[in-house]
Design a protein around this motif. Sequence first.
Motif, PDB file in Angstrom:
ATOM      1  N   LYS A 162       9.460  28.283  34.381  1.00  0.00           N
ATOM      2  CA  LYS A 162      10.064  29.013  33.271  1.00  0.00           C
ATOM      3  C   LYS A 162       9.350  30.348  33.123  1.00  0.00           C
ATOM      4  O   LYS A 162       8.121  30.412  33.161  1.00  0.00           O
ATOM      5  N   VAL A 163      10.170  31.412  32.971  1.00  0.00           N
ATOM      6  CA  VAL A 163       9.608  32.745  32.803  1.00  0.00           C
ATOM      7  C   VAL A 163      10.257  33.429  31.602  1.00  0.00           C
ATOM      8  O   VAL A 163      11.402  33.150  31.246  1.00  0.00           O
ATOM      9  N   LEU A 164       9.491  34.322  30.997  1.00  0.00           N
ATOM     10  CA  LEU A 164       9.976  35.170  29.911  1.00  0.00           C
ATOM     11  C   LEU A 164      10.311  36.519  30.523  1.00  0.00           C
ATOM     12  O   LEU A 164       9.439  37.174  31.112  1.00  0.00           O
ATOM     13  N   ILE A 166      14.125  33.289  27.878  1.00  0.00           N
ATOM     14  CA  ILE A 166      13.318  32.396  28.711  1.00  0.00           C
ATOM     15  C   ILE A 166      14.285  31.694  29.651  1.00  0.00           C
ATOM     16  O   ILE A 166      15.240  31.057  29.205  1.00  0.00           O
ATOM     17  N   ARG A 208       5.044  34.337  33.189  1.00  0.00           N
ATOM     18  CA  ARG A 208       5.160  32.884  33.105  1.00  0.00           C
ATOM     19  C   ARG A 208       5.263  32.511  31.627  1.00  0.00           C
ATOM     20  O   ARG A 208       4.498  32.994  30.805  1.00  0.00           O
ATOM     21  N   ALA A 209       6.215  31.657  31.288  1.00  0.00           N
ATOM     22  CA  ALA A 209       6.508  31.322  29.894  1.00  0.00           C
ATOM     23  C   ALA A 209       5.568  30.233  29.383  1.00  0.00           C
ATOM     24  O   ALA A 209       5.906  29.058  29.357  1.00  0.00           O
ATOM     25  N   THR A 210       4.376  30.651  28.959  1.00  0.00           N
ATOM     26  CA  THR A 210       3.460  29.720  28.305  1.00  0.00           C
ATOM     27  C   THR A 210       3.608  29.906  26.802  1.00  0.00           C
ATOM     28  O   THR A 210       4.181  30.897  26.340  1.00  0.00           O
ATOM     29  N   ILE A 246       4.782  33.387  24.818  1.00  0.00           N
ATOM     30  CA  ILE A 246       5.968  33.368  23.960  1.00  0.00           C
ATOM     31  C   ILE A 246       5.601  33.796  22.540  1.00  0.00           C
ATOM     32  O   ILE A 246       6.292  34.620  21.930  1.00  0.00           O
ATOM     33  N   TYR A 256       4.913  37.531  22.442  1.00  0.00           N
ATOM     34  CA  TYR A 256       6.160  38.293  22.531  1.00  0.00           C
ATOM     35  C   TYR A 256       6.891  38.292  21.189  1.00  0.00           C
ATOM     36  O   TYR A 256       7.381  39.329  20.737  1.00  0.00           O
TER      37      TYR A 256
END
Length: 147
Positions: free
Chosen positions: A2-4, A18, A38-40, A44, A47
């Motif tokens: 998962k990425v932002l 995401i 990387r969506a940690t 998140i 952001y």
Amino acid sequence: MKVLLLENVQGLGKKGEIVEVKDGYGQNFLIAKGKAQRATNEVINKYKAQQRKAEELAALEKAEMQQMKKTIESLTLTLHKKVGANDTLFGSITKEEIALALEEHKVSLDKKHIEIAQAIKHTGNFEVQVKLGQGINATLKLEIKAQ
């Protein structure tokens, strides 16, 4: 993975979304090119905090523009110019002259925000549009008198 997304990526998503991508595409292209992170949970939350701060700044800016609009609309600028026959001005009133006159009333405005519908070449009362931005427009009253 998962990425932002940090910017709009065609065929994948828009900034701030995401999305689930394959590991190689995410690591080797999106993250390497700075298009995503990387969506940690930490990323998140950071952001979202940046988004809230940007929205608050935009709201403050809009409030300042609303206040400037009230100030401009409450003013009637009087400009004195040399006139010839039939109350015709020598030259015309320019955006720059209006901007300078506004500065005397503590309203700092760039001349490109002022719109004069028709050239002002004679004495009398006129209305000029001032575009402040974010869809906020003000109407400035001008009074042109002989010197």
